[in-house]
Design an enzyme around this catalytic site. Sequence first.
Site, PDB file in Angstrom:
ATOM      1  N   SER A 150      43.569  37.684  41.854  1.00 26.65           N
ATOM      2  CA  SER A 150      43.283  38.295  40.558  1.00 26.65           C
ATOM      3  C   SER A 150      41.904  38.906  40.589  1.00 26.65           C
ATOM      4  CB  SER A 150      43.355  37.250  39.443  1.00 26.65           C
ATOM      5  OG  SER A 150      42.847  37.776  38.227  1.00 26.65           O
ATOM      6  N   TYR A 163      41.391  29.277  36.114  1.00 26.71           N
ATOM      7  CA  TYR A 163      42.298  30.197  36.821  1.00 26.71           C
ATOM      8  C   TYR A 163      41.540  31.051  37.832  1.00 26.71           C
ATOM      9  CZ  TYR A 163      45.489  34.218  37.319  1.00 26.71           C
ATOM     10  OH  TYR A 163      46.282  35.230  37.808  1.00 26.71           O
ATOM     11  N   LYS A 167      41.703  31.364  42.054  1.00 27.47           N
ATOM     12  CA  LYS A 167      42.002  32.621  42.733  1.00 27.47           C
ATOM     13  C   LYS A 167      40.868  32.998  43.694  1.00 27.47           C
ATOM     14  CE  LYS A 167      46.016  33.546  40.946  1.00 27.47           C
ATOM     15  NZ  LYS A 167      47.237  33.572  41.794  1.00 27.47           N
TER      16      LYS A 167
END
Length: 256
Positions: A150, A163, A167
């Site tokens: 991401s 998150y 990533k």
Amino acid sequence: MDRKAFDRLFDMSDRTVIVTDGPRGIGLALAEGFVLAGARVVVASRKAEACEKAAAHLRDLGGQAIGVPTHLGEVEDLGALVQNTVDEFGGVDVVVNNAANPLAQPLGAMTVDGLTKSYEVNLRGPVFLVQEALPHLKASQHAAVLNVVSIGAMIFSPMLSIYSSMKAAMMSFTRSMAAEFAHHGIRVNAIAPGPVDTNMMQQNPQEAVDAMVGGTLMKRLATPDEMVGPALLLCSDAGSYMTGTVVIVDGGGTPR
């Protein structure tokens, strides 16, 4: 470059690809692209019905495909996914780590359970799936791993630090895998999408979506289909001299 060599660049014929979270969003778009390029595709997701629906759709496109219910957070499921793939298609040529848990918790209110769930799906699962598939990737003449990370891994990520940090760790694993697996002929790369119009994106408040769109130069969300070209580049012979890299697909958000 002649016509025969050119036509082989993006040809995925006689290759078997595993796509996690393949029944929807970016995963389904990638699965469609691989099937249309000639690959056999295994879609994995937690829900058996969704897996079979996606596989049936891919077969309707003229491809060979199966669905294998898999929870990326359950390590024992990963070996079963690889074994089912090998039993059906004889091997594994490409692993696409697309599944993700987008859990958002602000710093200061983060929970142990939230951090653990994110780790299990966003980091531990992808790493151990590659490890389970490694013997088969070593046997392939066209082995590749694609990790879908991401753009959040590279920029400020308020509210999404769990998150984005996972990533970012997956980007690190991408580079380490590329270095460790190069002598086996296995290429490992990643794509870093910006804001994409998926079910995950649609769960956000409209003001959050507008802010993400406003942060791009192109001033729009990507469609899932716009991830297919970069993915095929990195997984096919068109990207045969690419490994350990992260291709940013973010509508020009990063320069800002």
